[in-house]
Design a protein around this motif. Sequence first.
Motif, PDB file in Angstrom:
ATOM      1  N   SER A  91       0.806  -1.224   0.000  1.00 19.68           N
ATOM      2  CA  SER A  91       0.000   0.000   0.000  1.00 19.68           C
ATOM      3  C   SER A  91       0.836   1.269   0.000  1.00 19.68           C
ATOM      4  O   SER A  91       0.343   2.332  -0.361  1.00 19.68           O
ATOM      5  N   LEU A  92       2.082   1.176   0.412  1.00 18.89           N
ATOM      6  CA  LEU A  92       2.967   2.332   0.471  1.00 18.89           C
ATOM      7  C   LEU A  92       4.207   2.085  -0.371  1.00 18.89           C
ATOM      8  O   LEU A  92       4.681   0.957  -0.484  1.00 18.89           O
ATOM      9  N   ASP A 106       1.226   7.013  -1.076  1.00 15.10           N
ATOM     10  CA  ASP A 106       0.076   6.121  -0.986  1.00 15.10           C
ATOM     11  C   ASP A 106      -0.113   5.579  -2.395  1.00 15.10           C
ATOM     12  O   ASP A 106      -0.426   6.338  -3.326  1.00 15.10           O
ATOM     13  N   VAL A 107       0.076   4.287  -2.587  1.00 18.15           N
ATOM     14  CA  VAL A 107       0.063   3.694  -3.929  1.00 18.15           C
ATOM     15  C   VAL A 107      -1.315   3.794  -4.568  1.00 18.15           C
ATOM     16  O   VAL A 107      -1.439   4.183  -5.730  1.00 18.15           O
ATOM     17  N   GLN A 111      -0.615   9.508  -4.198  1.00 21.64           N
ATOM     18  CA  GLN A 111      -0.358  10.778  -3.510  1.00 21.64           C
ATOM     19  C   GLN A 111       0.834  10.660  -2.567  1.00 21.64           C
ATOM     20  O   GLN A 111       1.124   9.585  -2.048  1.00 21.64           O
ATOM     21  N   VAL A 112       1.450  11.794  -2.324  1.00 19.79           N
ATOM     22  CA  VAL A 112       2.544  11.870  -1.351  1.00 19.79           C
ATOM     23  C   VAL A 112       1.943  11.896   0.048  1.00 19.79           C
ATOM     24  O   VAL A 112       0.996  12.630   0.315  1.00 19.79           O
ATOM     25  N   GLN A 146       3.265   1.164  10.713  1.00 18.49           N
ATOM     26  CA  GLN A 146       2.083   1.610  11.451  1.00 18.49           C
ATOM     27  C   GLN A 146       2.159   3.114  11.718  1.00 18.49           C
ATOM     28  O   GLN A 146       1.169   3.813  11.624  1.00 18.49           O
ATOM     29  N   ASP A 147       3.344   3.621  12.055  1.00 16.86           N
ATOM     30  CA  ASP A 147       3.493   5.056  12.308  1.00 16.86           C
ATOM     31  C   ASP A 147       3.246   5.863  11.044  1.00 16.86           C
ATOM     32  O   ASP A 147       2.710   6.958  11.093  1.00 16.86           O
ATOM     33  N   ILE A 148       3.619   5.318   9.910  1.00 11.66           N
ATOM     34  CA  ILE A 148       3.389   6.004   8.639  1.00 11.66           C
ATOM     35  C   ILE A 148       1.897   5.993   8.326  1.00 11.66           C
ATOM     36  O   ILE A 148       1.341   6.975   7.860  1.00 11.66           O
TER      37      ILE A 148
END
Length: 168
Positions: A91-92, A106-107, A111-112, A146-148
């Motif tokens: 996903s990232l 974000d795939v 988006q950034v 998770q933090d991201i």
Amino acid sequence: SVAFSPDGDTLAAAGDGVAFWNMTSGQKIRGLTGDTGGVFSVAFSPTVAMVAVGYSDGRVGLGDIGSRQLSALPKEHGSMIRSLAFSGDGSLLASAGSDGGVVLYDVARRQVIRSFREHTCVVHRGERLVVGRENNGFNPLWVPFQDIRVARRGHIPDLHTSIQPPGN
């Protein structure tokens, strides 16, 4: 750079465009439509038939392996993309440029999510993103994905206080 697909059947190699090889037959297979060359880094998504492409001019793209279509992500880097890494769930995507920046995308939304400065390489290991910083040697930072994900929801944690070395 070179990268194997998760199933090991396809090899992608950076160069004058992305070159793909079928590992069973050894035959070169069709590249990506819209690929302009100057590719420095490649990485396969671990979950879908997608490859990330990093260019010498700082562009990052996502190539659909089935359709062979290439789509651009927002350009955030000013120079060559040194490395790319997907999160374990795909996903990232993280890109690291020779400009000293790491960008998280974000795939699905293309988006950034977040940018880091003064970091030069990325790789994922399980559910952690390793963000490298070169100051008198290589100094890795282990950032839990998770933090991201929390950062995507609007709250941006201080990633330097949430960094966990392997085994923690």
